[in-house]
Design a protein around this motif. Structure first.
Motif, PDB file in Angstrom:
ATOM      1  N   ILE A  97       2.941  -9.639  10.888  1.00  0.00           N
ATOM      2  CA  ILE A  97       2.414  -8.901   9.737  1.00  0.00           C
ATOM      3  C   ILE A  97       1.718  -9.859   8.776  1.00  0.00           C
ATOM      4  O   ILE A  97       0.618  -9.583   8.275  1.00  0.00           O
ATOM      5  CB  ILE A  97       3.538  -8.139   9.024  1.00  0.00           C
ATOM      6  CG1 ILE A  97       4.151  -7.105   9.960  1.00  0.00           C
ATOM      7  CG2 ILE A  97       3.023  -7.460   7.754  1.00  0.00           C
ATOM      8  CD1 ILE A  97       5.353  -6.385   9.387  1.00  0.00           C
ATOM      9  N   ILE A  98       2.362 -10.992   8.534  1.00  0.00           N
ATOM     10  CA  ILE A  98       1.768 -11.980   7.628  1.00  0.00           C
ATOM     11  C   ILE A  98       0.439 -12.484   8.199  1.00  0.00           C
ATOM     12  O   ILE A  98      -0.532 -12.698   7.451  1.00  0.00           O
ATOM     13  CB  ILE A  98       2.746 -13.144   7.402  1.00  0.00           C
ATOM     14  CG1 ILE A  98       3.969 -12.648   6.616  1.00  0.00           C
ATOM     15  CG2 ILE A  98       2.070 -14.291   6.658  1.00  0.00           C
ATOM     16  CD1 ILE A  98       5.079 -13.665   6.494  1.00  0.00           C
ATOM     17  N   GLY A  99       0.384 -12.660   9.521  1.00  0.00           N
ATOM     18  CA  GLY A  99      -0.857 -13.117  10.129  1.00  0.00           C
ATOM     19  C   GLY A  99      -2.006 -12.146   9.917  1.00  0.00           C
ATOM     20  O   GLY A  99      -3.132 -12.554   9.609  1.00  0.00           O
ATOM     21  N   VAL A 100      -1.731 -10.847  10.056  1.00  0.00           N
ATOM     22  CA  VAL A 100      -2.773  -9.844   9.830  1.00  0.00           C
ATOM     23  C   VAL A 100      -3.216  -9.864   8.369  1.00  0.00           C
ATOM     24  O   VAL A 100      -4.418  -9.854   8.066  1.00  0.00           O
ATOM     25  CB  VAL A 100      -2.268  -8.443  10.231  1.00  0.00           C
ATOM     26  CG1 VAL A 100      -3.279  -7.369   9.824  1.00  0.00           C
ATOM     27  CG2 VAL A 100      -2.020  -8.384  11.733  1.00  0.00           C
ATOM     28  N   GLN A 101      -2.254  -9.899   7.448  1.00  0.00           N
ATOM     29  CA  GLN A 101      -2.620  -9.839   6.031  1.00  0.00           C
ATOM     30  C   GLN A 101      -3.374 -11.095   5.606  1.00  0.00           C
ATOM     31  O   GLN A 101      -4.333 -11.026   4.820  1.00  0.00           O
ATOM     32  CB  GLN A 101      -1.381  -9.642   5.155  1.00  0.00           C
ATOM     33  CG  GLN A 101      -0.534 -10.871   4.939  1.00  0.00           C
ATOM     34  CD  GLN A 101       0.708 -10.609   4.132  1.00  0.00           C
ATOM     35  OE1 GLN A 101       1.394  -9.612   4.325  1.00  0.00           O
ATOM     36  NE2 GLN A 101       1.042 -11.512   3.232  1.00  0.00           N
ATOM     37  N   VAL A 102      -2.987 -12.257   6.136  1.00  0.00           N
ATOM     38  CA  VAL A 102      -3.695 -13.486   5.777  1.00  0.00           C
ATOM     39  C   VAL A 102      -5.101 -13.483   6.360  1.00  0.00           C
ATOM     40  O   VAL A 102      -6.056 -13.911   5.695  1.00  0.00           O
ATOM     41  CB  VAL A 102      -2.898 -14.718   6.245  1.00  0.00           C
ATOM     42  CG1 VAL A 102      -3.719 -15.993   6.076  1.00  0.00           C
ATOM     43  CG2 VAL A 102      -1.593 -14.831   5.465  1.00  0.00           C
ATOM     44  N   GLY A 103      -5.247 -12.988   7.599  1.00  0.00           N
ATOM     45  CA  GLY A 103      -6.585 -12.895   8.182  1.00  0.00           C
ATOM     46  C   GLY A 103      -7.508 -12.017   7.364  1.00  0.00           C
ATOM     47  O   GLY A 103      -8.663 -12.361   7.106  1.00  0.00           O
ATOM     48  N   LEU A 104      -6.996 -10.860   6.917  1.00  0.00           N
ATOM     49  CA  LEU A 104      -7.786  -9.985   6.052  1.00  0.00           C
ATOM     50  C   LEU A 104      -8.091 -10.666   4.725  1.00  0.00           C
ATOM     51  O   LEU A 104      -9.207 -10.577   4.201  1.00  0.00           O
ATOM     52  CB  LEU A 104      -7.024  -8.682   5.811  1.00  0.00           C
ATOM     53  CG  LEU A 104      -6.815  -7.765   7.020  1.00  0.00           C
ATOM     54  CD1 LEU A 104      -5.886  -6.615   6.659  1.00  0.00           C
ATOM     55  CD2 LEU A 104      -8.146  -7.229   7.527  1.00  0.00           C
ATOM     56  N   GLY A 105      -7.074 -11.334   4.166  1.00  0.00           N
ATOM     57  CA  GLY A 105      -7.271 -12.006   2.880  1.00  0.00           C
ATOM     58  C   GLY A 105      -8.285 -13.119   2.956  1.00  0.00           C
ATOM     59  O   GLY A 105      -9.089 -13.311   2.036  1.00  0.00           O
ATOM     60  N   ILE A 106      -8.280 -13.875   4.059  1.00  0.00           N
ATOM     61  CA  ILE A 106      -9.261 -14.959   4.233  1.00  0.00           C
ATOM     62  C   ILE A 106     -10.676 -14.398   4.227  1.00  0.00           C
ATOM     63  O   ILE A 106     -11.576 -14.929   3.562  1.00  0.00           O
ATOM     64  CB  ILE A 106      -8.984 -15.707   5.548  1.00  0.00           C
ATOM     65  CG1 ILE A 106      -7.752 -16.594   5.406  1.00  0.00           C
ATOM     66  CG2 ILE A 106     -10.194 -16.549   5.960  1.00  0.00           C
ATOM     67  CD1 ILE A 106      -7.296 -17.213   6.704  1.00  0.00           C
ATOM     68  N   ALA A 107     -10.874 -13.330   4.968  1.00  0.00           N
ATOM     69  CA  ALA A 107     -12.220 -12.759   5.078  1.00  0.00           C
ATOM     70  C   ALA A 107     -12.712 -12.239   3.741  1.00  0.00           C
ATOM     71  O   ALA A 107     -13.841 -12.521   3.322  1.00  0.00           O
ATOM     72  CB  ALA A 107     -12.218 -11.640   6.117  1.00  0.00           C
ATOM     73  N   ILE A 108     -11.879 -11.480   3.056  1.00  0.00           N
ATOM     74  CA  ILE A 108     -12.341 -10.872   1.814  1.00  0.00           C
ATOM     75  C   ILE A 108     -12.505 -11.911   0.719  1.00  0.00           C
ATOM     76  O   ILE A 108     -13.437 -11.844  -0.094  1.00  0.00           O
ATOM     77  CB  ILE A 108     -11.391  -9.728   1.378  1.00  0.00           C
ATOM     78  CG1 ILE A 108     -12.153  -8.725   0.508  1.00  0.00           C
ATOM     79  CG2 ILE A 108     -10.167 -10.240   0.657  1.00  0.00           C
ATOM     80  CD1 ILE A 108     -13.230  -7.955   1.229  1.00  0.00           C
ATOM     81  N   ALA A 109     -11.607 -12.923   0.686  1.00  0.00           N
ATOM     82  CA  ALA A 109     -11.751 -13.987  -0.309  1.00  0.00           C
ATOM     83  C   ALA A 109     -13.033 -14.778  -0.073  1.00  0.00           C
ATOM     84  O   ALA A 109     -13.721 -15.165  -1.023  1.00  0.00           O
ATOM     85  CB  ALA A 109     -10.534 -14.912  -0.280  1.00  0.00           C
ATOM     86  N   ALA A 110     -13.357 -15.008   1.219  1.00  0.00           N
ATOM     87  CA  ALA A 110     -14.589 -15.736   1.527  1.00  0.00           C
ATOM     88  C   ALA A 110     -15.812 -14.948   1.075  1.00  0.00           C
ATOM     89  O   ALA A 110     -16.734 -15.499   0.460  1.00  0.00           O
ATOM     90  CB  ALA A 110     -14.657 -16.018   3.029  1.00  0.00           C
ATOM     91  N   LEU A 111     -15.833 -13.639   1.361  1.00  0.00           N
ATOM     92  CA  LEU A 111     -16.991 -12.823   0.972  1.00  0.00           C
ATOM     93  C   LEU A 111     -17.108 -12.718  -0.548  1.00  0.00           C
ATOM     94  O   LEU A 111     -18.208 -12.800  -1.099  1.00  0.00           O
ATOM     95  CB  LEU A 111     -16.874 -11.435   1.593  1.00  0.00           C
ATOM     96  CG  LEU A 111     -17.051 -11.350   3.119  1.00  0.00           C
ATOM     97  CD1 LEU A 111     -16.965  -9.900   3.575  1.00  0.00           C
ATOM     98  CD2 LEU A 111     -18.392 -11.955   3.542  1.00  0.00           C
ATOM     99  N   ILE A 112     -15.973 -12.530  -1.234  1.00  0.00           N
ATOM    100  CA  ILE A 112     -16.028 -12.404  -2.693  1.00  0.00           C
ATOM    101  C   ILE A 112     -16.479 -13.719  -3.326  1.00  0.00           C
ATOM    102  O   ILE A 112     -17.329 -13.732  -4.228  1.00  0.00           O
ATOM    103  CB  ILE A 112     -14.657 -11.974  -3.249  1.00  0.00           C
ATOM    104  CG1 ILE A 112     -14.346 -10.538  -2.842  1.00  0.00           C
ATOM    105  CG2 ILE A 112     -14.639 -12.086  -4.779  1.00  0.00           C
ATOM    106  CD1 ILE A 112     -12.957 -10.071  -3.251  1.00  0.00           C
ATOM    107  N   SER A 113     -15.921 -14.844  -2.873  1.00  0.00           N
ATOM    108  CA  SER A 113     -16.299 -16.129  -3.459  1.00  0.00           C
ATOM    109  C   SER A 113     -17.770 -16.447  -3.182  1.00  0.00           C
ATOM    110  O   SER A 113     -18.460 -17.005  -4.049  1.00  0.00           O
ATOM    111  CB  SER A 113     -15.391 -17.246  -2.941  1.00  0.00           C
ATOM    112  OG  SER A 113     -15.479 -17.362  -1.545  1.00  0.00           O
TER     113      SER A 113
END
Length: 443
Positions: free
Chosen positions: A55-71
């Motif tokens: 579960i943590i792996g899925v949430q971190v993968g999503l978080g990485i992508a969205i943080a990269a796009l937002i930044s």
């Protein structure tokens, strides 16, 4: 700029390091409380770790992508798009994690049987797993909120909230596990309910603070979802695969260690908790660096990227070598503090001495994977994660376990971590040199 870089990195990282320490520290204490219930409850909890990591792996993968796009959007001064992306991650991420939790709840018995759980442990696991999945969903929602704040350069609020939720959990743990007065407590499930309540309180605080910002949008979300689906998938797909491989490897590692018996599984689960605590600075860097690297990427500032990563490498190696050496030296006393079972303590002491110093090179690998996702190399990050786990770590772990029992397990895992760190460093140097040559040709 170079003179102030260490100070800037410190200011961005220390709140996250403190937060990660408190968050992982309460998980370690959580396991220490459960160890007081006996070897069976601790082994039952240890069998849930790989699926929790999933579960943590899925949430971190999503978080990485969205943080990269937002930044990147912020680096390109696209404020309106950054707000739309912020809303999408909170809505979509929460729905994806909820669906995954339901699947893991419905398939729990065959999954845990495949991991090697003995039939007598299944009732204990079943009582713990449902509230633990609720806690995991609440924690994921909280993490997506943290990602939004980090993308906007605010690492202090996530750090503070990690500390607050950890303190709430620590206060609730003994009450819900062991009871108070004439109430006997909930036993093993009490640990999961304490975490769920703590994360729920953190969500309330985060929601109130988020309501005071202008980082979210109500309109244009469907159009933004269509526009960002391609870039998001290009980052999130490999990033999620990269993050899902550690849980898969953890499942296989647990199955390997299970061949040594429940005591070894309990010791391995406790060592896994200690691993994440010892890596707190590296984990904080993997959270604070990507938004910074993403903004540099958006602005085309590759020399700054090189300086940032060189500094992060030095910090990670020096910290892990110092901490690993100290914990290895005091391994028997650390094991005594974490477990009341003499057999578990003995095996845990062996694992601490064999594994902890090797996390210096493991930290390098984690930093390279995190940075690669932020710098537009998600496929390389995925391939590196795959090579680390399935070409370096698991084969060495299996061979060590077959040849030398728990001591061989520790030595094999340490050798695997060392091979992975060396491979990651060489890959990153090659990638950054290629980018430098390409930039020179263009200029």
């Amino acid at each position: 700029m170079a003179a102030t870089l260490p100070r800037q990195l410190w200011q961005q990282t220390w709140p996250m390091a403190l937060g990660v320490l408190s968050l992982l520290g309460f998980q370690l204490v959580d396991s220490a409380f459960i160890a007081r219930l006996g070897t069976a409850p601790l082994a039952a909890q240890s069998f849930t770790f790989p699926l929790s990591f999933l579960i943590i792996g899925v949430q971190v993968g999503l978080g990485i992508a969205i943080a990269a796009l937002i930044s990147r959007a912020l680096g390109a001064d696209e404020q309106a798009r950054a707000r739309r992306l912020g809303s999408l991650v909170l809505l979509g991420g929460g729905a994806i994690i909820a669906l995954l939790a339901l699947v893991l709840l419905s398939a729990q018995e065959p999954l845990f049987r495949q991991l090697g759980a003995a039939p007598e442990l299944l009732p204990l696991i079943r009582s713990y797993w449902a509230p633990q999945l609720l806690a995991a969903w609440l924690g994921a929602a909280l993490y997506f909120g943290y990602s939004l704040f980090r993308a906007h350069g605010d690492t202090r609020l996530p750090g503070k909230l990690m500390v607050i939720t950890s303190l709430i959990n620590l206060l609730l743990d003994p009450l819900l596990i062991f009871g108070i007065g004439g109430w006997p407590g909930l036993g093993l499930p009490g640990a999961a309910w304490a975490t769920a309540l703590a994360f729920g309180a953190g969500l309330v605080i985060l929601g109130r603070r988020l309501g005071k910002t202008d980082w979210l949008a109500r309109h244009g979300l469907v159009g933004e979802a269509r526009r960002s689906l391609g870039p998001f998938t290009a980052i999130a797909g490999p990033a999620m695969v990269s993050q899902l491989m550690p849980p898969l490897a953890a499942m296989l590692a647990t199955a390997i260690v299970a061949s040594l018996g429940p005591t070894s599984v309990a010791a391995w689960g406790m060592a896994s908790r200690l691993e994440t605590v010892s890596l707190m600075v590296v984990l904080a860097l993997t959270m604070s660096l990507p938004p910074w690297l993403g903004r540099c990427y958006g602005a085309g500032d590759w020399p700054q990227i090189r300086r940032l990563m060189a500094l992060a490498f030095k910090v990670a190696v020096l910290w892990q070598l110092a901490l690993g050496g100290v914990l290895a030296l005091f391994a028997p006393w650390v094991a005594m503090a974490l477990s009341g079972n003499p057999e578990v303590r003995g095996e845990l002491s062996v694992l601490i001495r064999g594994l902890l110093p090797s996390y210096a090179l493991l930290g390098l690998c984690m930093l390279v994977v995190s940075a690669s996702n932020a710098l537009g190399w998600p496929l390389r990050a995925m391939l590196l994660s795959c090579a680390r786990l399935f070409a370096c770590y698991l084969p060495c772990l299996w061979l060590g376990t077959q040849w030398g029992g728990i001591a061989g397990t520790a030595l094999g895992a340490a050798i695997g971590n060392g091979l992975a760190g060396g491979l990651a460093y060489l890959m990153f140097r090659r990638s950054i040199d290629e980018r430098g040559r390409r930039t020179s040709v263009i200029n």
